[in-house]
Design a protein around this motif. Structure first.
Motif, short mmCIF file in Angstrom:
data_model
loop_
_atom_site.label_atom_id
_atom_site.label_comp_id
_atom_site.label_asym_id
_atom_site.label_seq_id
_atom_site.Cartn_x
_atom_site.Cartn_y
_atom_site.Cartn_z
N LEU A 1 -13.02 -21.41 -10.12
CA LEU A 1 -12.29 -22.63 -9.81
C LEU A 1 -11.99 -23.39 -11.10
N THR A 2 -10.82 -23.88 -11.24
CA THR A 2 -10.46 -24.59 -12.47
C THR A 2 -11.20 -25.92 -12.59
N ALA B 1 -23.75 -26.53 -8.62
CA ALA B 1 -23.36 -26.06 -7.28
C ALA B 1 -21.88 -25.68 -7.26
N THR B 2 -21.04 -26.47 -7.91
CA THR B 2 -19.61 -26.16 -7.96
C THR B 2 -19.36 -24.82 -8.66
N LEU C 1 -21.48 -22.26 -8.93
CA LEU C 1 -21.95 -21.17 -8.09
C LEU C 1 -21.02 -20.94 -6.91
N ASN C 2 -20.52 -22.03 -6.34
CA ASN C 2 -19.56 -21.90 -5.24
C ASN C 2 -18.31 -21.16 -5.72
N ALA C 3 -17.92 -21.39 -6.97
CA ALA C 3 -16.75 -20.71 -7.53
C ALA C 3 -16.97 -19.21 -7.59
N GLY C 4 -18.21 -18.80 -7.71
CA GLY C 4 -18.54 -17.39 -7.71
C GLY C 4 -18.87 -16.83 -6.35
N GLY C 5 -18.58 -17.62 -5.31
CA GLY C 5 -18.81 -17.16 -3.95
C GLY C 5 -20.25 -17.27 -3.49
N LEU C 6 -21.04 -18.09 -4.18
CA LEU C 6 -22.45 -18.23 -3.84
C LEU C 6 -22.72 -19.60 -3.21
#
Length: 269
Positions: A4-5, A132-133, A135-140
């Motif tokens: 995510l940018t 958290a952002t 990790l979320n960008a990596g699908g986690l």
């Protein structure tokens, strides 16, 4: 993996390991990679994500200006609290990383379990939402824990998991985490109960009901992991220190099974 940018640029302190490289790939491409022995810059904005072995942590501090110690985010397994306290880092940012990277360069696999389908990875501290952002960008998955006590409970559960499963597995050469969960369940449940009781008494906390099932469920999610007692000082060693302290005070060993099995394997004398 798609990044995510909006992911904040960070300093990544790692030695080219699996987790460090995965975190780098989740970023925006603007991270600064720092390797062992290289200095961490004073003026680079964002958190400093630390992905090294525990025994390298002193070197991390030596490479980091003290004015930036509050920006350090520790991804290490184990009991770090005594080290934090000894360095004046009492309220340091931490991440409990319940995800696995099987091989260098492979995408991480989230440690989602049948007991916790929302995921177990948790971040604490001022940079928690930024982590958290990423990790979320990596699908986690990653939950932000705002209060220290609930985070500490989760940290101790992870410490109990790795200490119990690795020790029981070491008693059965070649056993994976999944073998322990399936074939040596009575042993590991007994040890989990013992370690949880000792940790709760030492820290003055009460674990949420169902700790055994939560830890067994995580074992099923990472069943292929090999077992071995590693980084003793940071893992099983903390529980053994509770045993040594109690015995020195003339009290009963709070972790007799743990102590017995450590001695069986010649890990302690």
């Amino acid at each position: 993996m798609a990044a995510l940018t909006t992911t904040t640029a960070s300093v990544l302190y790692h030695r080219g390991g699996r987790v460090g490289q995965a975190l780098e790939e989740m970023g925006s491409g603007e991270d600064l990679l720092v390797k062992r022995g290289e200095p961490v810059p004073v003026d680079f904005p964002g958190p400093i994500l630390v992905c090294t072995r525990n025994d390298d942590l002193d070197a991390v501090l030596q490479s980091t200006p003290q004015s930036r110690w509050s920006d350090l985010v520790f991804f290490q397994n184990g009991m770090l609290e005594p080290w934090f306290q000894s360095k004046g880092l009492g309220d340091a940012d931490q991440v409990l990383a319940y995800f696995a990277v099987s091989k260098l360069g492979e995408p991480p696999v989230d440690g989602i379990t049948d007991a916790n389908p929302e995921g177990l990875t948790a971040a604490y501290g001022k940079w928690a939402s930024v982590v958290a952002t990423r990790l979320n960008a990596g699908g986690l998955s990653c939950k932000v824990v705002l209060e220290k006590e609930p985070f500490q409970k989760q940290m101790l559960e992870k410490l109990i998991w790795i200490s119990a499963f690795m020790l029981v597995g070491a008693r059965h050469p070649g056993a994976t985490v999944g073998d322990v969960e399936r074939d040596f369940r009575f042993e590991v449940i007994s040890l989990i109960g013992e370690l949880a009781s000792a940790a709760a008494a030492e820290k003055g906390i009460v674990f949420e009901v169902g700790i055994e099932e939560r830890l067994l469920a995580y074992a099923r999610a990472v069943s292929h992991f090999p077992t071995a007692v590693k980084e003793f000082k940071w893992r099983n060693g903390w529980f053994y220190s509770l045993s040594e302290k109690a015995i020195a005070q003339g009290k009963e060993d709070p972790c007799p099974l743990h102590t017995k099995w450590l001695k069986e394997l010649n890990i302690v004398q």
